[in-house]
Design an enzyme around this catalytic site. Structure first.
Site, PDB file in Angstrom:
ATOM      1  N   LYS A 115      40.234  22.923  34.243  1.00  0.00           N
ATOM      2  CA  LYS A 115      38.805  23.245  34.311  1.00  0.00           C
ATOM      3  C   LYS A 115      38.519  24.421  35.234  1.00  0.00           C
ATOM      4  CE  LYS A 115      36.971  18.755  32.948  1.00  0.00           C
ATOM      5  NZ  LYS A 115      36.082  17.619  33.275  1.00  0.00           N
ATOM      6  N   LYS A 218      41.665  18.125  20.009  1.00  0.00           N
ATOM      7  CA  LYS A 218      41.112  16.789  20.169  1.00  0.00           C
ATOM      8  C   LYS A 218      39.634  16.770  19.786  1.00  0.00           C
ATOM      9  CE  LYS A 218      41.104  13.054  23.598  1.00  0.00           C
ATOM     10  NZ  LYS A 218      41.394  12.721  25.006  1.00  0.00           N
ATOM     11  N   LYS A 221      33.120  16.056  22.415  1.00  0.00           N
ATOM     12  CA  LYS A 221      31.658  16.119  22.484  1.00  0.00           C
ATOM     13  C   LYS A 221      31.175  17.566  22.595  1.00  0.00           C
ATOM     14  CE  LYS A 221      31.593  11.981  25.479  1.00  0.00           C
ATOM     15  NZ  LYS A 221      31.241  11.528  26.840  1.00  0.00           N
TER      16      LYS A 221
END
Length: 355
Positions: A115, A218, A221
């Site tokens: 991240k 994957k 969201k």
């Protein structure tokens, strides 16, 4: 105390719409685990602000996760369902764990590296760096013993064990004097422990559900394309549309699992069917091997709608009148606070705080 009482803890972040991957990889496991375990299931809203501070609809997202728990079959009377920020003891224990953990431990976390992008680490929030310390506190403030985890959280769970172990060793004499500990062995080393060594629960073939638009990524969201995922709130028409538009290849389905190698999209759709039907991929291919996707996709649509429609319908009903959801979260928060305060009173005594 002669032993740690078994307790299952897990949580889901209220960020973005819950999708099929969240259901198969986590929530369905939560439902199964509640049959034979004492369970605490949490909407981890404090974690949600580590990567994005300001959310336009945080309360709605919290309610949506809770609605998914209930709609999927979690019993909030037998177990506890609550949102993390309602129990301040999570943050209190996390601060103590921040002082137990080492900066190097945090910097080695793969999720932080991913991240922060390495070079951008200085621009990341301190909360993102300390995220695993709060995760450890989430579990251990209830002295949780087992956590259902996916691949992306295994490293954080290992760190939770490291933090618990260091606390136990650093405060071992204090723990012994207060008589709050349990004699355990970690490897061959005897430890008088206050916190348990948390164990991961990885029962069964945890399905890794991939994007319907790219079988190498994957299901997420945050994907810009809503066609990439099946949301738990999708109705039957939306589910049908997304599966029929899912990326595939021109070949027929193979008769054996080895034939799925190198065919990411085919492997993903077969895996989804297998998970929804509680079958193995091999069993699915015994039924559909040699068939084209024009035959397989409609069968997958029927199965997905049959499994998911009752859940999405109940979620929509609960979200239309949030009084019930708010009541469940309020009751769960009160019960969770009572448990957490028992732990924190003992932790404060062990550390030496005057209270």
């Amino acid at each position: 105390m002669s032993d740690f009482k078994p307790l299952v803890f897990s949580g889901v972040q209220p960020t973005g719409n819950l999708h099929l991957g969240n259901y198969l990889g986590a929530i369905r496991k939560f439902v199964a685990l509640q049959e034979n375990n004492d369970c605490i299931y949490c909407v981890v809203d404090l974690h949600a602000i580590t990567a994005q501070l300001v959310h336009a609809d945080m309360r709605s997202q919290i309610r949506s996760i809770a609605a998914a728990f209930i709609a999927a079959g979690i019993d909030p009377k037998r177990h506890i369902v609550f949102n993390q920020s309602a129990v301040p003891q999570h943050a209190e224990l996390a601060w103590i764990f921040n002082c137990v953990a080492r900066i190097g431990w945090m910097e080695r976390m793969t999720q932080f590296k991913d991240k922060s992008g390495g070079k951008n680490a200085e621009q990341m929030s301190l909360g993102l760096l300390a995220y695993p310390s709060l995760m450890a506190a989430d579990i251990l403030v209830y002295r949780g013993t087992h956590v259902p985890v996916g691949d992306d959280q295994k490293q954080h769970l290992e760190l939770a064990r490291d933090i618990a172990m260091k606390f136990n060793i650093d405060f071992m004499e204090h723990i012994r004097r207060t008589d709050y500990g349990v004699d355990i062995k970690v490897g061959e080393e005897p430890v008088h422990a206050f916190f348990p060594m948390v164990e991961p629960l990885i029962d069964g073939p945890a399905p890794r559900v991939m994007s319907l638009r790219d079988g190498t990524k994957k299901m997420s969201k945050s994907d810009a394309s809503d066609l990439s995922r099946i949301n738990l709130m999708d109705d039957a028409d939306a589910i049908s549309k997304k599966i029929r538009k899912a990326k595939t290849d021109p070949d027929a389905l193979p008769s054996e699992v080895d034939g799925l190698k190198g065919r990411a999209e085919a492997d993903n759709l077969v895996g989804i069917y297998a998970a929804l039907a509680d079958k193995t991929k091999g069993q699915v291919l015994e039924e559909f091997g040699g068939q084209q996707f024009s035959v397989f996709k409609p069968a997958l649509v029927d199965l997905a709608v049959n499994v998911l429609a009752p859940i999405s319908g109940e979620m929509r009903r609960l979200m239309d009148d949030t009084t019930h959801i708010d009541g469940i979260l309020r009751d769960g928060g009160e019960r969770a606070r009572a448990r957490a305060e028992v732990t924190m009173n003992q932790v404060r005594e062990i550390v030496g705080f005057l209270h």
